[in-house]
Design a protein around this motif. Structure first.
Motif: not given
Length: 612
Positions: A255-260, A57-64, A88-93, A66-75
């Motif tokens: 953890s700061n990758l998306i915001s900063s 899911e996050p990878a699909v939304y990253m493609v949509q 707003p952040k990734f919990e792991h690498l 067009d950013s590797m700094l997007w973290n979306q999971k509708k489930y």
């Protein structure tokens, strides 16, 4: 002929003798691919299907986006606090997510299932190759080939490199790290030891449980090949410190990758500079460091102080990484640690199934044989694996109980034992015909159960196309579905948000239910249906929505998993019985089962609407 020419000729001869093994390795990789090829396009709705949501899911939304700094999971949407499931952040690498993102970009025309499994399969191939490289330093080539072949056909390893789980990636980093330790022990170059710690740290940043088995493995691996105690203490301290340093900085950077992203870049750059400085220092002062290690070991007072400081540092690290958030659902409860029925059930039911029935007993026989014969290679490699497996099993049995792929280190350990038993038998036979008959016999015992088990797992999926059509036609893009069970990939196929009942167990929902009723509350938060593949909804799971309860999820599907463990192994917990009685009384008090109305049934899949 000069000495150099003689060495060159000897090297070429050795290379020619190695060609059959390389061809054998290639054949194993082709077999590994052939086993999974028929199922690459299978839907995401099979065993452990929720893991596709976690990373696909996050990878699909990253493609949509067009950013590797997007973290979306509708489930894991929350209609009250996070309706879009954007974090707003990734919990792991997020190496899995990023790898899938790049694969989706590389193969845009392929089906999402196929390109997802291309990436996970590639991780499996790389893991086998690095495992081959590591074990080649300790076992004969024929033994190594046998071991890699047995792992390649193992249904758990095949499955773990078929679904999107992080365990496949951390095993790749584990073997890279162990190989670097082996290089260090051979060449005594401090750079290799530091690189081993770096790879360990990166793998640990991908998934923290790696630490629970690799730290014990590395401990005995270095100990058994020590030159002296002070040297061992120095080597293990450097390895562990480097791992923890890389883990902490990587997690903070991520953890700061998306915001900063600028802060993340600064952290990673600082880490690289610090590691370079550590390397330079150790190269110049390695002997001084070793003398200091010997001095610590020789003085009990200093050793005690260092131990206290280490414990405090571990507590600080535990809190910094917020590992306590995972402890309740991952680490084994004190009530289970000494429960013999739990370990007996896991060994003779779960692990036996994961190894397949015949190979399991061969693995136990080989393990027993290795302990008796005291083979040096098995002592240096297999015993550390055994130690790491046992530590991990005790500490994390609650989580291993529910996730087949969490048992991978135990499967590898038993498989090494199985390979040793088979190799030992063949090594004590002189007649080629006898060897051929024995090999064919073992193939007949091992391959059919293994391939059947692999096919059984991969072919175990549900056709959800009619349900996907129903959801698309009867819900709006901003509406949600309560869900039970395992078919969460419906969010990938429909784009709709799914909501776990436990997510709605909060004061805001309870107040709304009290004020405007259950159906109107669901309507207020745009929850259109309850979706379940069960015979009927698990009504007790909705009791916490009406009143606060000790059990967040009485079914134990995603939370409160001790309920399912106790039930499976036949143990009664008086405290849990009281907690269950509480939710049963709430269910009866509010007549919760009457608040669900069956709207549509598609096979075993059911959609319920709500009423007051």
């Amino acid at each position: 002929m000069t000495v150099l020419e003689e060495e060159c000729q000897a090297g070429k001869a050795e290379g020619r003798r190695g060609y059959p093994y390389l061809l054998g390795l290639l054949a194993i990789l082709l077999l590994f691919t052939w086993i999974k090829a028929p199922y690459l396009a299978a839907p995401f709705t099979g065993e452990h299907s929720m893991k596709y949501n976690t990373y696909v899911e996050p990878a699909v939304y990253m493609v949509q986006k067009d950013s590797m700094l997007w973290n979306q999971k509708k489930y894991v949407s929350d209609p009250v606090h996070n309706p879009e499931g954007i974090f707003p952040k990734f919990e792991h690498l997020p190496l899995m997510e990023w790898g899938l993102f790049l694969t989706y970009r590389l193969f845009p025309a392929a089906g999402i299932e196929v390109k997802t499994r291309i990436f996970t399969h590639l991780i499996g191939v790389l893991t086998l190759l690095f495992a081959w490289r590591f074990f080649s330093g300790y076992f004969p080539k024929d033994f190594n080939l046998l071991l890699i072949g047995l792992v390649a056909v193992n249904p758990v390893f095949s499955f773990a490199t078929y679904v999107t789980v992080l365990d496949s990636i951390v095993f790749l980093f584990m073997f890279i790290s162990l190989r670097q330790i082996a290089v260090y022990l051979e060449q005594k170059r401090i750079r290799s030891l530091l690189w081993a710690g770096v790879w360990f740290g990166v793998g640990n940043a991908v998934k923290y449980p790696l630490f629970l088995w690799l730290a014990p493995i590395a401990f005995l691996f270095l100990y058994f090949q020590r030159s002296d105690i002070a040297g061992f203490f120095k080597e293990y301290a450097i390895y562990l410190f480097t791992c923890l340093l890389v883990t902490v900085v990587t997690v903070l950077a991520v953890s700061n990758l998306i915001s900063s992203p600028g802060i993340s870049l600064l952290l990673v750059s600082s880490l690289a500079l610090l590691l370079w400085g550590i390397h330079r220092f150790l190269v110049k002062h390695e002997e001084t460091v070793q003398r200091f290690a010997g001095h610590i070991l020789a003085h009990k007072g200093i050793l005690g102080l260092v131990s206290v400081v280490s414990v405090v540092a571990a507590v600080v690290l535990f809190r910094t990484l917020r590992l306590s958030d995972y402890a309740d659902e991952f680490l084994t409860d004190s009530s289970l640690v000494g429960n013999s029925r739990l370990y007996k059930y896991m060994l003779f039911h779960q692990f036996k199934e994961y190894m397949t029935r015949n190979l399991f007993w061969i693995g136990l026989a080989g393990s027993s044989l290795a302990l008796v014969t005291r083979d040096s290679a098995m002592r240096r490699v297999w015993v550390p694996f055994l130690f790491g497996s046992l530590v991990y099993w005790v500490v994390a049995s609650k989580s291993i109980f529910f996730h087949v792929y969490y048992s991978l280190i135990i499967v590898w350990t038993l498989t090494i034992g199985a390979a040793y038993f088979i190799h030992f038998l063949l090594g004590n036979m002189r007649n080629a015909l006898q060897k051929s008959v024995v090999v064919l016999g073992f193939l007949a015992l091992i391959l059919p159960p293994a391939t059947d088990a692999t096919a059984g797992r991969m072919a175990n999926f549900v056709d959800v196309r009619p349900a996907v059509q129903f959801i698309r036609e009867n819900t709006k893009p901003d509406e949600f579905l309560l869900f039970e069970g395992y078919l969460t990939p419906l969010t990938i196929y429909t784009g709709r948000g799914f909501v776990m009942p436990a997510v709605l167990a909060n004061d805001a929902i309870r107040e709304d239910i009290r004020r405007i009723g259950f159906a109107n509350t669901m309507r207020k938060y745009r929850v259109k249906y309850l979706f379940t593949p069960n015979e009927q909804p698990f009504y007790l799971d909705y009791a916490p929505l009406f009143e606060e309860t000790k059990l967040l999820e009485p079914s134990g599907q995603n939370f409160n998993r001790n309920l399912r463990i106790y039930k499976t192994i036949g143990v009664t917990d008086p405290g849990l019985k009281d907690d269950l009685r509480q939710v049963e009384e709430i269910e009866r008090k509010y007549r919760i089962r009457e608040k669900f109305v069956l709207e549509r049934q598609i096979g075993k899949m059911k959609f319920y609407s709500f009423r007051d």
